[in-house]
Design a protein around this motif. Structure first.
Motif: not given
Length: 323
Positions: A250-264, A304-308
């Motif tokens: 879900m991290d929009k700043n993470h570039l992922s070809l396998s889950n492109l829909r969630a990226t920015a 929430g996940g990033r801050k733990g």
């Protein structure tokens, strides 16, 4: 891509949901409105299994989700001939996977008519009608006799319970003595500071965007299990030792070809697709606002996940004692 939501009138209602309205308007009503609205968005972006999973490096999102569904089946010792209950089954992604993996007969309990009809359609497509079924009911008042099931599991579902103790008591009632209940719960962690305004904001946005009551702590869930009568065999926040963060998809700043829909980039494309479809009348009025609403929820989960301070994978395995 098919129509995103089942009723245009639900769009504005969902956007006005508040934490207070959840309680004032009644639990089943609010959750049903939320899921009528959001189910097609979820399936478009996430597939058939609406849950998170800790993930190994070089492992796809889909692979990690299946692995954690198999993990549940193995922890419960499921096998052919077992009668199993999936509490809050969604459209049945985990139900179908666990039934195929274990050979058990799985009943999915869901109080949302749209999700059940979609799940039944997918069961027919997958050809597994003989190993799975659905029952429409509230998991706070299950239409089953005492001591019915050989195993019960819940994946990101009982977090919707207005009273977790009463929910666990109901699960305890329909589970056979000596058998087990396993779950992945959404919880705040020990790192959450109730006096921290940023923490409170993130928690509130997670609740708002996911149709939740007050998110409970892991300790509250554990205590509720014990008060309900269960013996806790094991419990652990699986997010702690995950090689890849559970929130990465879900991290929009993470570039992922396998889950492109969630990226920015993917969100931008989807946002404009929704805009075009709504203008053409192929998506109901209000769909753009809903898309924004769900993006905000995704960002809060990521924060929430990033801050733990939040986990969606607090796992426990509990047994109902033999009297």
């Amino acid at each position: 891509m098919t129509c995103f939501i089942t009723s245009a009138t639900l769009a504005d209602a969902a956007l006005r949901i508040s934490i207070e309205a959840f309680y004032c308007s009644g639990h089943p009503t609010i959750v049903n409105k939320y899921y009528d609205l959001a189910t097609s968005f979820y399936e478009y972006g996430w597939g058939e299994s609406f849950h998170f999973a800790p993930r190994w490096k070089e492992e796809s999102l889909g692979e990690s989700i299946k692995r954690h569904e198999h993990f549940l089946a193995l922890q419960l010792g499921l096998k052919k001939g077992h009668k199993v209950l999936d509490v809050g089954c969604g459209i049945g992604g985990p139900l179908r996977e666990i039934a195929r993996f274990s050979g058990a007969f799985v009943t999915g309990l869901n109080n949302n008519e749209y999700q059940i009809s979609r799940g039944e359609e997918l069961n027919r497509i997958r050809g597994i009608n003989n190993s799975c079924t659905y029952v429409k009911a509230d998991f706070m008042r299950m239409p089953f006799s005492d001591n019915t099931f050989d195993a019960i599991y819940a994946i990101a579902a009982t977090c919707h319970a207005p009273n977790v103790l009463d929910c666990y008591k109901e699960i305890y009632r329909v589970l056979k003595p000596g058998q087990c209940f396993a779950a992945y719960e959404w919880c705040i962690t020990d790192s959450f500071d109730p006096m921290n305004q940023e923490h409170q904001r993130i928690k509130g946005e997670i609740e708002l965007g996911n149709g939740l009551p007050d998110i409970r702590s892991m300790g509250q869930c554990l205590e509720a299990l014990k008060l309900a009568g269960f013996e806790v065999i094991c419990e652990n926040d699986l997010a702690v030792d995950s090689p890849l963060p559970w929130y990465l998809p879900m991290d929009k700043n993470h570039l992922s070809l396998s889950n492109l829909r969630a990226t920015a980039i993917g969100r931008f494309i989807t946002r404009n697709m929704v805009k075009v479809l709504e203008c053409l009348g192929l998506a109901p009025e209000g769909s753009q606002r809903v898309q924004h609403f769900l993006e905000t929820a995704a960002d809060a989960l990521t924060e929430g996940g990033r801050k733990g301070i939040f986990t969606p994978v607090y796992f426990f395995l509990a047994r109902k004692p033999i009297a």
